[in-house]
Design a protein around this motif. Structure first.
Motif, PDB file in Angstrom:
ATOM      1  N   VAL A  96       0.845  -1.203   0.000  1.00 34.51           N
ATOM      2  CA  VAL A  96       0.000   0.000   0.000  1.00 34.51           C
ATOM      3  C   VAL A  96       0.881   1.254   0.000  1.00 34.51           C
ATOM      4  CG1 VAL A  96      -1.589   1.334   1.440  1.00 34.51           C
ATOM      5  CG2 VAL A  96      -2.025  -1.095   1.036  1.00 34.51           C
ATOM      6  N   CYS A  99       1.832   2.212  -3.412  1.00 34.85           N
ATOM      7  CA  CYS A  99       0.787   2.030  -4.423  1.00 34.85           C
ATOM      8  C   CYS A  99       0.466   3.330  -5.162  1.00 34.85           C
ATOM      9  CB  CYS A  99      -0.479   1.483  -3.760  1.00 34.85           C
ATOM     10  SG  CYS A  99      -1.809   1.196  -4.939  1.00 34.85           S
ATOM     11  N   LYS A 101      -1.987   2.927  -7.810  1.00 31.61           N
ATOM     12  CA  LYS A 101      -2.979   2.335  -8.722  1.00 31.61           C
ATOM     13  C   LYS A 101      -4.157   3.257  -9.018  1.00 31.61           C
ATOM     14  CE  LYS A 101      -2.367  -2.556  -7.559  1.00 31.61           C
ATOM     15  NZ  LYS A 101      -3.026  -3.662  -6.831  1.00 31.61           N
ATOM     16  N   CYS A 102      -4.372   4.271  -8.177  1.00 31.02           N
ATOM     17  CA  CYS A 102      -5.478   5.181  -8.474  1.00 31.02           C
ATOM     18  C   CYS A 102      -5.068   6.608  -8.149  1.00 31.02           C
ATOM     19  CB  CYS A 102      -6.757   4.784  -7.734  1.00 31.02           C
ATOM     20  SG  CYS A 102      -6.846   5.378  -6.030  1.00 31.02           S
ATOM     21  N   LEU A 104      -5.928   8.644  -6.000  1.00 27.58           N
ATOM     22  CA  LEU A 104      -5.860   9.082  -4.604  1.00 27.58           C
ATOM     23  C   LEU A 104      -4.424   9.142  -4.085  1.00 27.58           C
ATOM     24  CD1 LEU A 104      -8.947   7.290  -2.976  1.00 27.58           C
ATOM     25  CD2 LEU A 104      -8.751   9.612  -3.882  1.00 27.58           C
ATOM     26  N   CYS A 105      -3.500   8.525  -4.812  1.00 29.72           N
ATOM     27  CA  CYS A 105      -2.091   8.590  -4.379  1.00 29.72           C
ATOM     28  C   CYS A 105      -1.547  10.011  -4.520  1.00 29.72           C
ATOM     29  CB  CYS A 105      -1.239   7.602  -5.177  1.00 29.72           C
ATOM     30  SG  CYS A 105      -1.037   8.060  -6.910  1.00 29.72           S
ATOM     31  N   VAL A 168     -10.690   2.240   1.153  1.00 29.99           N
ATOM     32  CA  VAL A 168      -9.560   2.816   0.414  1.00 29.99           C
ATOM     33  C   VAL A 168      -8.497   3.278   1.410  1.00 29.99           C
ATOM     34  CG1 VAL A 168     -10.878   3.482  -1.628  1.00 29.99           C
ATOM     35  CG2 VAL A 168     -10.625   5.116   0.246  1.00 29.99           C
ATOM     36  N   LYS A 169      -7.269   3.159   0.991  1.00 30.33           N
ATOM     37  CA  LYS A 169      -6.150   3.358   1.911  1.00 30.33           C
ATOM     38  C   LYS A 169      -5.513   4.743   1.796  1.00 30.33           C
ATOM     39  CE  LYS A 169      -6.678  -1.095   2.688  1.00 30.33           C
ATOM     40  NZ  LYS A 169      -7.598  -1.515   3.770  1.00 30.33           N
ATOM     41  N   ALA A 185      -9.819  -0.340  -7.520  1.00 30.48           N
ATOM     42  CA  ALA A 185      -8.350  -0.469  -7.514  1.00 30.48           C
ATOM     43  C   ALA A 185      -7.838  -0.883  -6.147  1.00 30.48           C
ATOM     44  CB  ALA A 185      -7.719   0.854  -7.938  1.00 30.48           C
TER      45      ALA A 185
HETATM   46  S1  SF4 Z   1      -6.358   4.405  -2.579  1.00 24.60           S
HETATM   47 FE1  SF4 Z   1      -5.664   2.288  -2.689  1.00 24.60          FE
HETATM   48  S2  SF4 Z   1      -5.451   1.856  -4.893  1.00 24.60           S
HETATM   49 FE2  SF4 Z   1      -5.545   4.100  -4.645  1.00 24.60          FE
HETATM   50  S3  SF4 Z   1      -3.381   4.723  -4.540  1.00 24.60           S
HETATM   51 FE3  SF4 Z   1      -4.116   4.444  -2.428  1.00 24.60          FE
HETATM   52  S4  SF4 Z   1      -3.548   2.333  -1.904  1.00 24.60           S
HETATM   53 FE4  SF4 Z   1      -3.442   2.524  -4.136  1.00 24.60          FE
END
Ligand code: SF4
Length: 266
Positions: A96, A99, A101-102, A104-105, A168-169, A185
């Motif tokens: 994580v 990450c 992948k989306c 939000l990073c 979501v993280k 994601a």
């Molecule tokens: S919300 Fe989840 S999928 Fe999106 S960047 Fe953060 S860890 Fe990755």
């Protein structure tokens, strides 16, 4: 004695916060075994204060009927995807942390993978990190987190014995709802965390957690009062603590829900 009184005071405060059942504190000392009133009637018995008496609730006696059962496919162990192959919560947290992948990073200060006991019997799932969570990297901190800690204390589950995480993280900007593609994601991390912990019960707090874990668009109100299943694990739906802070009328139903979860844990 003082410890007992402190515990009773704490319990009563939790009851008040959660809108729980009425608590009756008798004025006089407890009745004697011979049926006469207690206290110093015989001139020899020292006075004692009575403990709290909690009136049992009908909701505590019956389990709700079965609801949705969702069994999403697991990840492909033979693919190059490291998430289904992660063997520990720490390994998930490391994935994580890196990450992207989306979207939000882009605005996050810290990832918030979740925290708690790897052998927890209860997994609590919320929606996503807020401002304080983003600053600290910890889930459910700040006022909503304090309320969750009180809720868990009320069912005799110290926070450190529970695994607490979100769908979501990374923090959605301005605390908006996570969008569908962001959830899609991120959710493999959550599913893998649940697989690793193997809890006895999952508590889904808020509509996003409930809808994601049950793969449904039904409202939170429609999903409450059932014992759902996620990969066979009993799942109870209730309000998010942040919603309880906005609407104290939901504390009583939340208290009913968490007691059902506690009974399922055993
Ligand atoms: S919300 Fe989840 S999928 Fe999106 S960047 Fe953060 S860890 Fe990755």
């Amino acid at each position: 004695m003082s410890d007992g009184r402190a515990l009773a005071r704490e319990f009563l405060e939790q009851q008040r916060l959660l809108g729980g059942d009425a608590v009756i504190l008798p004025d006089g000392p407890p009745p004697r075994a011979d049926g006469r009133s207690g206290g110093q009637a015989d001139g020899n018995t020292p006075s004692r204060s009575a403990g709290p008496v909690v009136r049992p609730s009908a909701a505590a006696t019956d389990l709700p009927r079965p609801g949705i059962s969702y069994d999403p496919p697991g990840g492909d162990l033979f693919s190059n995807d490291p998430v289904p192959q992660a063997v520990s919560l720490e390994a998930i947290a490391q994935l994580v942390a890196g990450c992207t992948k989306c979207r939000l990073c882009e605005g996050r200060r810290h990832t918030v993978p979740g925290e708690g006991a790897a052998a927890a019997r209860l997994v609590v799932v919320g929606e996503g990190p807020g401002r304080v969570e983003d600053e600290t990297g910890r889930p459910f901190v700040g006022p909503a987190g304090e309320l969750l800690t009180k809720i868990l204390g009320a069912i005799e589950l110290p926070r450190e014995r529970v695994f607490i995480c979100n769908v979501v993280k990374c923090r959605p900007p301005e605390n908006r709802l996570p969008q569908f593609d962001e959830i899609a994601a991120c959710v493999p991390y959550l599913f893998r965390q649940i697989d690793i912990v193997k809890p006895s019960v999952i508590l889904a707090m808020g509509g996003t957690a409930a809808q994601t874990l049950l793969n449904t668009k039904q409202s939170l109100g429609a999903l409450r009062n059932f014992v759902h299943r996620f990969r066979g694990i009993p799942l109870i739906v209730t309000y998010h603590p942040a919603a309880l802070l906005r609407n104290p009328n939901w504390k009583k139903p939340t208290w009913d829900d968490v007691r059902i979860a506690r009974r399922l844990i055993g």
